[in-house]
Design an enzyme around this catalytic site. Structure first.
Site, PDB file in Angstrom:
ATOM      1  N   ASP A  24       0.538  -7.191  -5.507  1.00 14.59           N
ATOM      2  CA  ASP A  24      -0.237  -6.031  -4.434  1.00 14.59           C
ATOM      3  C   ASP A  24       0.431  -5.391  -3.372  1.00 14.59           C
ATOM      4  O   ASP A  24       1.182  -6.290  -2.725  1.00 14.59           O
ATOM      5  CB  ASP A  24      -1.584  -6.844  -4.282  1.00 14.59           C
ATOM      6  CG  ASP A  24      -2.823  -5.836  -4.020  1.00 14.59           C
ATOM      7  OD1 ASP A  24      -2.642  -4.630  -4.075  1.00 14.59           O
ATOM      8  OD2 ASP A  24      -3.690  -6.263  -3.771  1.00 14.59           O
ATOM      9  N   GLY A  25      -0.045  -4.419  -2.991  1.00 14.88           N
ATOM     10  CA  GLY A  25       0.585  -3.769  -1.862  1.00 14.88           C
ATOM     11  C   GLY A  25       1.593  -2.474  -2.112  1.00 14.88           C
ATOM     12  O   GLY A  25       2.041  -2.189  -1.202  1.00 14.88           O
ATOM     13  N   GLY A  27       1.525   0.590  -3.077  1.00 16.03           N
ATOM     14  CA  GLY A  27       0.768   1.762  -2.446  1.00 16.03           C
ATOM     15  C   GLY A  27       1.062   1.831  -0.678  1.00 16.03           C
ATOM     16  O   GLY A  27       1.515   2.739  -0.173  1.00 16.03           O
ATOM     17  N   ARG A  37       3.020   6.749  -3.556  1.00 18.18           N
ATOM     18  CA  ARG A  37       2.716   5.647  -4.037  1.00 18.18           C
ATOM     19  C   ARG A  37       3.658   4.967  -5.214  1.00 18.18           C
ATOM     20  O   ARG A  37       3.872   3.941  -5.193  1.00 18.18           O
ATOM     21  CB  ARG A  37       1.434   5.760  -4.447  1.00 18.18           C
ATOM     22  CG  ARG A  37       0.092   5.867  -3.550  1.00 18.18           C
ATOM     23  CD  ARG A  37      -1.049   5.804  -4.269  1.00 18.18           C
ATOM     24  NE  ARG A  37      -1.541   4.714  -4.939  1.00 18.18           N
ATOM     25  CZ  ARG A  37      -2.011   3.545  -4.592  1.00 18.18           C
ATOM     26  NH1 ARG A  37      -2.038   3.390  -3.248  1.00 18.18           N
ATOM     27  NH2 ARG A  37      -2.202   2.548  -5.520  1.00 18.18           N
ATOM     28  N   SER A  69      -3.993  -3.852 -14.743  1.00 21.49           N
ATOM     29  CA  SER A  69      -5.436  -4.296 -15.113  1.00 21.49           C
ATOM     30  C   SER A  69      -6.065  -3.422 -16.087  1.00 21.49           C
ATOM     31  O   SER A  69      -6.134  -2.332 -15.905  1.00 21.49           O
ATOM     32  CB  SER A  69      -6.226  -4.880 -13.987  1.00 21.49           C
ATOM     33  OG  SER A  69      -6.640  -3.739 -13.446  1.00 21.49           O
ATOM     34  N   ASN A  72      -7.322  -0.747 -14.016  1.00 26.44           N
ATOM     35  CA  ASN A  72      -6.388   0.171 -13.298  1.00 26.44           C
ATOM     36  C   ASN A  72      -6.337   1.527 -14.014  1.00 26.44           C
ATOM     37  O   ASN A  72      -5.759   2.592 -13.542  1.00 26.44           O
ATOM     38  CB  ASN A  72      -4.889  -0.398 -13.462  1.00 26.44           C
ATOM     39  CG  ASN A  72      -4.484  -1.573 -12.447  1.00 26.44           C
ATOM     40  OD1 ASN A  72      -3.915  -2.378 -12.730  1.00 26.44           O
ATOM     41  ND2 ASN A  72      -5.270  -1.327 -11.477  1.00 26.44           N
TER      42      ASN A  72
HETATM   43  C1  FPP Z   1      -0.765  -3.132  -7.153  1.00 24.07           C
HETATM   44  O1  FPP Z   1      -0.517  -2.503  -5.959  1.00 24.07           O
HETATM   45  C2  FPP Z   1       0.181  -2.862  -8.162  1.00 24.07           C
HETATM   46  C3  FPP Z   1       0.025  -2.182  -9.541  1.00 24.07           C
HETATM   47  C4  FPP Z   1      -1.291  -1.928 -10.017  1.00 24.07           C
HETATM   48  C5  FPP Z   1       1.047  -2.137 -10.343  1.00 24.07           C
HETATM   49  C6  FPP Z   1       2.215  -3.181 -10.573  1.00 24.07           C
HETATM   50  C7  FPP Z   1       3.355  -2.804 -11.331  1.00 24.07           C
HETATM   51  C8  FPP Z   1       4.588  -3.056 -10.944  1.00 24.07           C
HETATM   52  C9  FPP Z   1       4.861  -3.747  -9.601  1.00 24.07           C
HETATM   53  C10 FPP Z   1       5.451  -2.427 -11.757  1.00 24.07           C
HETATM   54  C11 FPP Z   1       5.941  -3.711 -12.518  1.00 24.07           C
HETATM   55  C12 FPP Z   1       6.869  -3.393 -13.789  1.00 24.07           C
HETATM   56  C13 FPP Z   1       7.114  -3.937 -15.024  1.00 24.07           C
HETATM   57  C14 FPP Z   1       8.317  -3.378 -15.860  1.00 24.07           C
HETATM   58  C15 FPP Z   1       6.260  -4.935 -15.416  1.00 24.07           C
HETATM   59  P1  FPP Z   1      -1.430  -1.092  -5.272  1.00 24.07           P
HETATM   60  O2  FPP Z   1      -0.736   0.095  -5.861  1.00 24.07           O
HETATM   61  O3  FPP Z   1      -2.887  -1.501  -5.642  1.00 24.07           O
HETATM   62  O4  FPP Z   1      -1.116  -1.118  -3.899  1.00 24.07           O
HETATM   63  P2  FPP Z   1      -2.075  -1.041  -2.700  1.00 24.07           P
HETATM   64  O5  FPP Z   1      -3.348  -1.770  -2.671  1.00 24.07           O
HETATM   65  O6  FPP Z   1      -1.411  -0.895  -1.408  1.00 24.07           O
HETATM   66  O7  FPP Z   1      -2.787   0.464  -2.930  1.00 24.07           O
END
Ligand code: FPP
Length: 260
Positions: A24-25, A27, A37, A69, A72
């Protein structure tokens, strides 16, 4: 400290054998840098790749990452598209190397909801690496724990209705065996970015898992952050609901038999 091998202050016999991560985090990491993002997701993917290598170097047997998820899909279409392309590109680019390093890749979730091209890459990766033994890398994509439990119950109910088993014979083990993850409960769950919730991730499998929450954003979660998480884990006393004196502390942690 040189973090290419297991740090001296970690006991190899007390390492978690399976780590799960809620990444998480991404963005917020990007926002803080004035970046879009998607830059956070790109950096997050790099960090995941290094963390997998680190787990392998340090003797941890399995890493499960929550990549996307079922909720998402509600994100802006451009972000969803970027993530899907990122998964596909990463697979194409990294598969050979991961295979050579002995990584066994598995994707967990409702894979039928993903594009045919991505499904094809995923199925190729799973088949090619199926016999590798160095480390298990499970990627949860289009994953939701409640729907995973529902589909497990449906499969078990179908077995009962076909007369393959009786309702009385359904045990915890039966449900476990019908989950996408089929019996590999994490010892440690890490969630980054200061949020402290499970967000529909591995609800059944995390019943006795130690939780570690950190304020670090996922794209900053490097080897020294993992080191910190493991030091905290090794300071915990895992009792599985039993009295302290019944569980060996400071040894490989094994779930004791649940006797009266
Ligand atoms: C949550 O952070 C992150 C995600 C929904 C995406 C996670 C995916 C990756 C790190 C890429 C992984 C790659 C592979 C190949 C498996 P957020 O966007 O919700 O962050 P925020 O809460 O700060 O907005």
């Amino acid at each position: 400290m040189n973090l290419s091998s297991l740090p001296d202050d970690l006991a190899p016999q007390c390492l978690p054998q399976h780590i799960a991560v809620i990444m998480d985090g991404n963005g917020r990491w990007a926002n803080h840098r004035g970046l879009p993002r998607i830059a956070g997701h790109r950096q997050g993917a790099k960090v995941l790749k290094d963390l997998l290598r680190c787990c392998k170097d340090w003797g941890i047997g399995a890493l499960t990452a929550y990549a996307f998820s079922t909720e998402n899909w509600q994100r802006p279409a451009a972000e969803v598209d970027f993530l899907m392309v990122l998964f596909e590109k990463m697979l194409r680019k990294e598969l050979k190397k991961m295979h050579a390093e002995g990584v066994r890749i598995r994707f967990v979730g409702d894979l039928s909801g993903l594009s045919p091209a991505l499904q094809q890459e995923m199925s190729r990766a799973m088949t090619e690496t199926a016999h590798n033994q160095t480390i298990d890398f499970n990627v949860a994509i289009n994953y939701g724990s409640r729907s995973e439990i529902v589909q497990a119950c449906q499969q078990v109910a179908q077995k009962v209705s076909r007369g393959e088993m009786t309702a009385d014979a359904i045990s915890e083990e039966t449900i476990t065996q019908h989950l996408y993850t089929a019996g590999c409960d994490p010892d440690l769950l890490i969630r980054t970015s200061g949020e402290q919730r499970l967000s529909n991730f591995l609800l059944w499998q995390l019943a006795y898992t130690e939780m570690y929450f950190t304020d670090a954003f996922w794209p900053d979660f490097d080897r020294s952050e993992l080191h910190r998480a493991l030091l905290t884990y090794q300071g915990r006393d895992r009792r599985f609901g039993q009295a302290t004196d019944r569980v060996a502390v400071g040894h490989r942690i094994v779930k004791p038999a649940l006797t009266a």
